[in-house]
Design a protein around this motif. Structure first.
Motif, PDB file in Angstrom:
ATOM      1  N   UNK A 438      58.183  17.322  -1.990  1.00 17.87           N
ATOM      2  CA  UNK A 438      57.469  18.555  -2.215  1.00 17.87           C
ATOM      3  C   UNK A 438      56.433  18.185  -3.354  1.00 17.87           C
ATOM      4  N   UNK A 439      55.318  19.108  -3.474  1.00 18.29           N
ATOM      5  CA  UNK A 439      54.528  18.646  -4.396  1.00 18.29           C
ATOM      6  C   UNK A 439      54.719  18.648  -5.765  1.00 18.29           C
ATOM      7  N   UNK A 440      55.727  19.683  -6.250  1.00 14.62           N
ATOM      8  CA  UNK A 440      56.288  19.668  -7.513  1.00 14.62           C
ATOM      9  C   UNK A 440      56.987  18.530  -7.989  1.00 14.62           C
ATOM     10  N   UNK A 441      57.678  17.720  -6.923  1.00  7.42           N
ATOM     11  CA  UNK A 441      58.333  16.666  -7.178  1.00  7.42           C
ATOM     12  C   UNK A 441      57.255  15.294  -7.165  1.00  7.42           C
ATOM     13  N   UNK A 442      56.466  15.441  -6.581  1.00 10.67           N
ATOM     14  CA  UNK A 442      55.498  14.244  -6.551  1.00 10.67           C
ATOM     15  C   UNK A 442      54.251  14.471  -7.756  1.00 10.67           C
ATOM     16  N   UNK A 443      54.343  15.402  -8.300  1.00 10.84           N
ATOM     17  CA  UNK A 443      53.713  15.676  -9.614  1.00 10.84           C
ATOM     18  C   UNK A 443      54.455  14.712 -10.717  1.00 10.84           C
ATOM     19  N   UNK A 444      55.693  14.842 -10.619  1.00 10.85           N
ATOM     20  CA  UNK A 444      56.601  14.037 -11.530  1.00 10.85           C
ATOM     21  C   UNK A 444      56.524  12.559 -11.084  1.00 10.85           C
ATOM     22  N   UNK A 445      56.520  12.222  -9.730  1.00  9.96           N
ATOM     23  CA  UNK A 445      56.380  11.000  -9.320  1.00  9.96           C
ATOM     24  C   UNK A 445      55.337  10.215 -10.013  1.00  9.96           C
ATOM     25  N   UNK A 446      53.788  10.811  -9.975  1.00 14.67           N
ATOM     26  CA  UNK A 446      52.732  10.346 -10.312  1.00 14.67           C
ATOM     27  C   UNK A 446      52.858  10.012 -11.723  1.00 14.67           C
ATOM     28  N   UNK A 447      53.599  10.666 -12.478  1.00 13.68           N
ATOM     29  CA  UNK A 447      53.824  10.419 -13.908  1.00 13.68           C
ATOM     30  C   UNK A 447      54.668   9.331 -14.281  1.00 13.68           C
ATOM     31  N   UNK A 448      55.815   9.268 -13.397  1.00 13.50           N
ATOM     32  CA  UNK A 448      56.862   8.279 -13.463  1.00 13.50           C
ATOM     33  C   UNK A 448      56.387   6.680 -13.192  1.00 13.50           C
TER      34      UNK A 448
END
Length: 549
Positions: A438-448
């Motif tokens: 989901x997009x909200x999870x991928x926003x965290x992925x990009x940070x990590x």
């Protein structure tokens, strides 16, 4: 001459560094640190790579590996993308070949596994002998246990020849001239010639220590015997037959046990409050300062600290409260922090038993906790911090467990903030990973991931067509969240995304018997309609999606 500090060190309680007398040996912190071995080097890893450090916490050599272990006889077992081998203290390979697994050198010999068979290596990489066994163990007293093709066990000597002609169902290593062995009658002890030193047989036998060995007889008595098999004294007489499950002669114990189960939410809420107060980072605390630092009335602070002590996350020493090793996991900065997990679990509890009953009775469609929190950034972040903590703890061995050779592109479906993807990418430099979520999870992925070029995100509802192709698809703790209908939809999308001959990796906890993981399954049922499944249930799901085995 003073002893080097590393000789006096031990691994810290949280496993992230070394301490001497309670003080850190160096400033660095790692995901995992193992003990120092001669010549003063310790294996460490950070989740992406592994290497060895010296007594100052500095890398001992410029290379990194996927896994590293301790030095024994100046050689250490390591693993890279090509396999397992041994390195010298400067990080260079001790020989050219790689293996499927390596043990440690003991007495100039190390066990290795290649193509499913075990044998012993010499330090220069040459095989000690030509035979390949079903299993081989370390040498002790110049002998090692091996398992032969038919399943029987034998002892070999240092040149690979058989130490005696006798074969047993199970064998132990030699200790002070005797070894434990099991034949059709049970366990006993054998001498250097492989012959039993007495006639008795036992359900269990331990090695001799100063002429005495602990054994368990076939009727359940635990006793000490001498080297002739004679009882010296009984440690515990044969116990009575255990009661059937659920039976008890003490009704009061049953009452107290059920009462504790009913009030188990006390623990969840107490730890959730600890997280919300950010209390873990405020320890150690003295009695007189605790209330002010925690921001609580004085009497309430005392009650709170006693509750934490009952959970063994803090402990009192004199007039000071300190975190225990268990409590360290509640620090937000801990590599495996569970501080975000406590509020998430308490939120699940606060959802109410009414919703749980609806789910149990099968009323309405399966819930979707991920959709429910999608518009609440704080809850999304807390949920994924919790999932990441469990993934970091449980997935360390994942790259070694998956057959990744020849895979150029892998879809990590439902991969969240990318813990598994980072571990796999760090272990295999030839692989590119697409995290589908989901997009909200991928926003965290990009940070990590910090822009890691080999890890990318693809926004997608996991139940809709993925519009991707890859050599392999990984579903790590995804299917257990959903009912069979939803799980089948996910599997069908996975099959459609695979190139011809592609591989599907399912990472799940498999239920081995009927009552196992019952509470976890009940929780999964209430939040997504899922459950922990048995191997046959997963097989049926995959067959329904036309996967071949």
């Amino acid at each position: 001459m003073n002893e080097p500090a590393w000789r006096q060190s031990r691994v810290a309680a949280d496993g992230t560094h070394h301490v001497v007398g309670g003080r850190p040996l160096y400033e660095a912190r790692f995901l995992r640190a193992l003990s120092f071995h001669e010549p003063g080097l310790a294996a460490v890893c950070d989740g992406r790579a592994a290497w060895h450090i010296d007594g100052h916490g500095r890398p001992a050599y410029p290379r990194v590996f996927m896994e590293t272990f301790g030095f024994y006889e100046n050689l250490a077992a390591v693993r890279n993308e090509n396999g397992w081998f041994h390195i010298r203290c400067d990080g260079t390979p001790a020989y050219a070949e790689t293996h499927d697994w390596c043990g440690n050198f003991q007495g100039g010999r190390a066990v290795v596994r290649r193509d499913g068979g075990y044998f012993h290596l010499l330090p220069d990489g040459r095989a000690l002998y030509e035979t390949v066994f079903l299993y081989a163990g370390d040498f002790r007293e110049r002998r090692a246990v091996v398992r032969l093709d038919g399943g029987a066990c034998a002892h070999i000597n240092e040149d690979g020849g058989f130490a005696h002609p006798h074969r047993y169902r199970d064998l132990g290593v030699y200790h002070k001239g005797l070894a434990c062995a099991r034949d059709a009658g049970g366990w006993m002890h054998i001498n250097a010639g492989g012959v039993a030193v007495y006639e008795r047989r036992f359900a269990r036998a331990e090695p001799f220590y100063n002429g005495c060995a602990l054994v368990k007889t076939l009727d359940g008595t635990v006793e000490i015997i001498d080297e002739r098999g004679r009882r010296i004294h009984a440690v515990m007489e044969s116990p009575p037959a255990p009661p059937e499950r659920g039976e008890s002669k003490n009704r009061g114990d049953l009452f107290q046990s059920l009462s504790a189960d009913l009030a188990a939410y006390w623990k969840t809420y107490t730890l959730a409050v600890m997280a919300r107060l950010a209390a873990a980072d405020k320890f150690p605390l003295r009695d007189e300062e605790a209330a002010g630092i925690l921001g609580l009335p004085a009497e309430n602070a005392k009650v709170f600290l006693r509750a934490l002590a009952e959970l063994d996350v803090v402990r009192r020493n004199g007039d000071e409260w300190r975190l225990t090793a268990k409590g360290e996991f509640m620090r937000p900065g801990h590599p495996l922090s569970l501080s975000a997990a406590a509020p998430v679990w308490s939120a699940f509890a606060e959802a109410g038993a009414g919703r749980w009953l609806d789910a149990l009775q099968g009323e309405g469609d399966a819930a979707d906790v991920f959709s429910a929190i999608a518009g609440q950034p704080q809850k999304v972040a807390a949920m994924h911090r919790m999932l990441a903590a469990y993934a970091k703890h449980d997935y360390a061995a994942l790259p070694a467990a998956l057959p990744l050779a020849g895979i150029g592109r892998l879809i990590d479906a439902g991969g969240g903030s990318g813990v598994a993807a980072r571990l796999i990418a760090g272990a295999n430099q030839a692989i590119n990973i697409v995290v589908l979520d989901r997009p909200e999870a991928l926003a965290l992925l990009e940070k990590e991931t910090g822009g890691e070029s080999r890890i990318s995100g693809h926004r997608c509802d996991i139940f809709s067509p993925w519009r991707l192709t890859a050599d392999a698809v990984m579903l790590a703790r995804v299917l257990h969240d959903w009912n069979d209908r939803c799980a089948a939809a996910i599997l069908n999308n996975a099959r459609a995304a695979l190139q011809p001959g592609g591989k599907l990796f399912i990472v799940e906890r498999v239920r081995q018997h009927g009552e196992e993981h019952g509470l976890c399954s009940f929780h999964l049922l209430t939040v997504g309609g899922g459950r922990e499944r048995a191997q046959d249930e997963y097989r049926n799901l995959m067959e329904s999606a036309s996967f071949a085995f």
